[in-house]
Design an enzyme around this catalytic site. Structure first.
Site, PDB file in Angstrom:
ATOM      1  N   SER A  96       0.822  -1.205   0.000  1.00  0.00           N
ATOM      2  CA  SER A  96       0.000   0.000   0.000  1.00  0.00           C
ATOM      3  C   SER A  96       0.858   1.259   0.000  1.00  0.00           C
ATOM      4  O   SER A  96       1.556   1.548   0.982  1.00  0.00           O
ATOM      5  CB  SER A  96      -0.912   0.028   1.235  1.00  0.00           C
ATOM      6  OG  SER A  96      -1.527   1.303   1.317  1.00  0.00           O
ATOM      7  N   ARG A 193       0.820 -15.005 -21.725  1.00  0.00           N
ATOM      8  CA  ARG A 193       1.951 -14.129 -21.381  1.00  0.00           C
ATOM      9  C   ARG A 193       3.332 -14.713 -21.632  1.00  0.00           C
ATOM     10  O   ARG A 193       4.319 -13.976 -21.551  1.00  0.00           O
ATOM     11  CB  ARG A 193       1.821 -13.675 -19.914  1.00  0.00           C
ATOM     12  CG  ARG A 193       0.510 -12.958 -19.594  1.00  0.00           C
ATOM     13  CD  ARG A 193       0.298 -11.705 -20.437  1.00  0.00           C
ATOM     14  NE  ARG A 193      -0.935 -11.010 -20.050  1.00  0.00           N
ATOM     15  CZ  ARG A 193      -1.296  -9.821 -20.503  1.00  0.00           C
ATOM     16  NH1 ARG A 193      -0.550  -9.180 -21.385  1.00  0.00           N
ATOM     17  NH2 ARG A 193      -2.431  -9.263 -20.111  1.00  0.00           N
TER      18      ARG A 193
HETATM   19  C1  LIG Z   1      -1.034  -9.656 -26.172  1.00  0.00           C
HETATM   20  C2  LIG Z   1      -2.120  -9.010 -25.341  1.00  0.00           C
HETATM   21  C3  LIG Z   1      -2.552  -7.747 -25.625  1.00  0.00           C
HETATM   22  C4  LIG Z   1      -3.564  -7.142 -24.866  1.00  0.00           C
HETATM   23  N1  LIG Z   1      -3.961  -5.862 -25.148  1.00  0.00           N
HETATM   24  C5  LIG Z   1      -4.906  -5.256 -24.390  1.00  0.00           C
HETATM   25  C6  LIG Z   1      -5.323  -3.904 -24.650  1.00  0.00           C
HETATM   26  O1  LIG Z   1      -4.867  -3.281 -25.584  1.00  0.00           O
HETATM   27  N2  LIG Z   1      -6.255  -3.350 -23.835  1.00  0.00           N
HETATM   28  C7  LIG Z   1      -6.801  -4.033 -22.793  1.00  0.00           C
HETATM   29  O2  LIG Z   1      -7.651  -3.474 -22.093  1.00  0.00           O
HETATM   30  N3  LIG Z   1      -6.430  -5.304 -22.506  1.00  0.00           N
HETATM   31  C8  LIG Z   1      -5.500  -5.932 -23.264  1.00  0.00           C
HETATM   32  N4  LIG Z   1      -5.107  -7.214 -22.978  1.00  0.00           N
HETATM   33  C9  LIG Z   1      -5.716  -7.894 -21.819  1.00  0.00           C
HETATM   34  C10 LIG Z   1      -6.740  -8.957 -22.266  1.00  0.00           C
HETATM   35  O3  LIG Z   1      -7.835  -8.355 -22.960  1.00  0.00           O
HETATM   36  C11 LIG Z   1      -7.287  -9.723 -21.045  1.00  0.00           C
HETATM   37  O4  LIG Z   1      -7.968  -8.829 -20.199  1.00  0.00           O
HETATM   38  C12 LIG Z   1      -6.197 -10.377 -20.227  1.00  0.00           C
HETATM   39  O5  LIG Z   1      -5.307 -11.079 -21.049  1.00  0.00           O
HETATM   40  C13 LIG Z   1      -6.820 -11.342 -19.210  1.00  0.00           C
HETATM   41  O6  LIG Z   1      -7.356 -12.437 -19.894  1.00  0.00           O
HETATM   42  P1  LIG Z   1      -8.636 -13.197 -19.391  1.00  0.00           P
HETATM   43  O7  LIG Z   1      -9.802 -12.275 -19.278  1.00  0.00           O
HETATM   44  O8  LIG Z   1      -8.806 -14.404 -20.262  1.00  0.00           O
HETATM   45  O9  LIG Z   1      -8.128 -13.706 -17.925  1.00  0.00           O
HETATM   46  P2  LIG Z   1      -8.907 -13.713 -16.539  1.00  0.00           P
HETATM   47  O10 LIG Z   1      -9.413 -12.369 -16.207  1.00  0.00           O
HETATM   48  O11 LIG Z   1      -7.974 -14.373 -15.549  1.00  0.00           O
HETATM   49  O12 LIG Z   1     -10.123 -14.636 -16.788  1.00  0.00           O
HETATM   50  C14 LIG Z   1      -9.929 -16.035 -17.054  1.00  0.00           C
HETATM   51  C15 LIG Z   1     -11.163 -16.518 -17.796  1.00  0.00           C
HETATM   52  O13 LIG Z   1     -12.283 -16.387 -16.933  1.00  0.00           O
HETATM   53  C16 LIG Z   1     -13.433 -15.991 -17.696  1.00  0.00           C
HETATM   54  N5  LIG Z   1     -13.891 -14.662 -17.250  1.00  0.00           N
HETATM   55  C17 LIG Z   1     -13.257 -13.804 -16.431  1.00  0.00           C
HETATM   56  N6  LIG Z   1     -14.003 -12.719 -16.209  1.00  0.00           N
HETATM   57  C18 LIG Z   1     -15.125 -12.873 -16.936  1.00  0.00           C
HETATM   58  C19 LIG Z   1     -16.270 -12.087 -17.160  1.00  0.00           C
HETATM   59  N7  LIG Z   1     -16.448 -10.899 -16.582  1.00  0.00           N
HETATM   60  N8  LIG Z   1     -17.226 -12.562 -17.967  1.00  0.00           N
HETATM   61  C20 LIG Z   1     -17.104 -13.755 -18.569  1.00  0.00           C
HETATM   62  N9  LIG Z   1     -16.034 -14.563 -18.412  1.00  0.00           N
HETATM   63  C21 LIG Z   1     -15.050 -14.130 -17.604  1.00  0.00           C
HETATM   64  C22 LIG Z   1     -13.005 -15.973 -19.162  1.00  0.00           C
HETATM   65  O14 LIG Z   1     -13.226 -17.238 -19.712  1.00  0.00           O
HETATM   66  C23 LIG Z   1     -11.514 -15.726 -19.058  1.00  0.00           C
HETATM   67  O15 LIG Z   1     -10.778 -16.170 -20.185  1.00  0.00           O
HETATM   68  C24 LIG Z   1      -4.128  -7.837 -23.742  1.00  0.00           C
HETATM   69  C25 LIG Z   1      -3.673  -9.125 -23.463  1.00  0.00           C
HETATM   70  C26 LIG Z   1      -2.678  -9.722 -24.242  1.00  0.00           C
HETATM   71  C27 LIG Z   1      -2.207 -11.108 -23.877  1.00  0.00           C
END
Ligand SMILES: Cc1cc2nc3c(=O)[nH]c(=O)nc-3n(C[C@H](O)[C@H](O)[C@H](O)COP(=O)(O)OP(=O)(O)OC[C@H]3O[C@@H](n4cnc5c(N)ncnc54)[C@H](O)[C@@H]3O)c2cc1C
Length: 308
Positions: A96, A193
């Site tokens: 924090s 990642r």
């Molecule tokens: C190469 C790269 C570029 C990116 N560029 C950008 C960018 O320009 N701007 C940006 O904002 N982000 C960006 N991101 C972030 C990306 O959009 C995801 O937010 C991030 O990778 C987390 O992935 P996730 O939501 O699958 O993972 P987690 O949040 O850990 O979720 C895991 C899984 O749980 C489920 N889940 C989680 N929350 C929800 C929900 N609310 N509703 C439904 N299902 C859910 C989904 O199946 C999800 O795949 C980038 C990511 C990568 C790897």
């Protein structure tokens, strides 16, 4: 490798960061124990643990992976942490900066690579600025960081609230947190990642985390390498084009066909964009295996970073 030897060891990441595995509940055996509850006698056909784990990952039966839970202690620049905490299926508790003074620890060893022209989010592999300008820029950045911290210290000493004084500190200041996540979500994190499209800095953390997962759950990790990290998903259009390449161009199904007129015509016919076609051919190239092994002899104890 005995995972106990890795607990509370601190692996250095970037110039001043680290990843340490504080605790882990479960291993490959815990995944199989959970899976056998749901399959009962059915698992007799998949008698060994490795075979069962590979079956689970191939068929996306992922809840048994959630039986394994990791807790890490991590130090990373704030700009990396912003990307990190997008992975919502995890729990974070962070240092924090409202309550405590921010330590003057900054990520400074980066290269000033040029903006990539084809990947709008990324950088090229080259430092195109040449040595002279590079040194000049780095000096300016460093001076700026020192000034930001000097002003921060001045404000906190004068009695300005820490939550206010921290507001202008640079994004490459290090932050510290505990991170808890189960194996299913951690493998999903690693798929995104450890990938070459992820930013270099977060990739260094992901690679270290991957090394620790490999130590704790080697069979699940191997299955992830084979079925997720080293794999690609074929789209419906990919499959049509692949079928065409194999049937019509059966002499050598991959080499040269990314420029072949007939193949490109077929791709156009089925509505694939140029980018989709390029990605299709990329998917067919086998991925080199990445070495995620960690060198335990380089790991430090918590006291090292405490005294720093
Ligand atoms: C190469 C790269 C570029 C990116 N560029 C950008 C960018 O320009 N701007 C940006 O904002 N982000 C960006 N991101 C972030 C990306 O959009 C995801 O937010 C991030 O990778 C987390 O992935 P996730 O939501 O699958 O993972 P987690 O949040 O850990 O979720 C895991 C899984 O749980 C489920 N889940 C989680 N929350 C929800 C929900 N609310 N509703 C439904 N299902 C859910 C989904 O199946 C999800 O795949 C980038 C990511 C990568 C790897």
């Amino acid at each position: 490798m005995d995972k106990q030897n890795f607990i509370e060891k601190y692996f250095s990441v970037l110039d001043n960061g680290y990843v340490s595995l504080i605790d882990v509940m479960g291993d490959d055996a815990a995944i199989c124990q959970a899976a056998r509850v749901s399959y009962g006698k059915g698992t007799k056909s998949i008698s060994d643990d490795r075979g069962l784990i590979r079956y689970l990952l191939r068929h996306k039966h992922t809840t048994p992976l959630e039986m394994v839970v990791f807790k890490f202690h991590i130090a990373m620049p704030i700009h990396v942490h912003i990307q990190f905490i997008r992975h919502r299926m995890s729990t974070t508790n962070e240092y924090s900066a409202r309550y405590s003074v921010v330590p003057e620890v900054i990520y400074d060893e980066y290269h000033l690579n040029a903006q990539s022209k084809n990947n709008k989010q990324g950088r090229t592999d080259d430092n195109v600025f040449g040595d002279g300008y590079d040194v000049e820029l780095k000096d300016k950045i460093h001076k700026n960081e020192l000034e930001a911290f000097a002003l921060y210290n001045e404000m906190t000493k004068a009695g300005v609230a820490r939550e206010v004084a921290r507001m202008h500190l640079p994004l490459n200041t290090y932050t510290y947190f505990y991170w808890k996540i189960d194996l299913h979500n951690l493998l999903h994190f690693l798929s995104l990642r450890c990938d070459g499209h992820a930013q270099y800095e977060i990739r260094q953390y992901a690679n270290t985390l991957a090394g620790l997962v490999n130590v704790c759950c080697p069979a699940a990790f191997e299955a992830w390498e084979d079925y997720a990290f080293g794999a690609s998903t074929l789209t419906r259009l990919d499959k049509i084009l692949l079928d065409f390449v194999i049937r019509v161009k059966s002499d050598d199904p991959i080499a040269g066909y990314n420029n072949d007129e007939q193949v490109l015509k077929k791709a156009e016919e089925i509505g694939m964009s140029k980018r989709e076609v390029a990605e299709f051919f990329e998917k067919l190239v086998p991925k080199d295996k990445v070495n995620f092994d960690l060198d335990l002899s380089t790991a430090k104890d918590a006291s090292f970073y405490g005294s720093e």
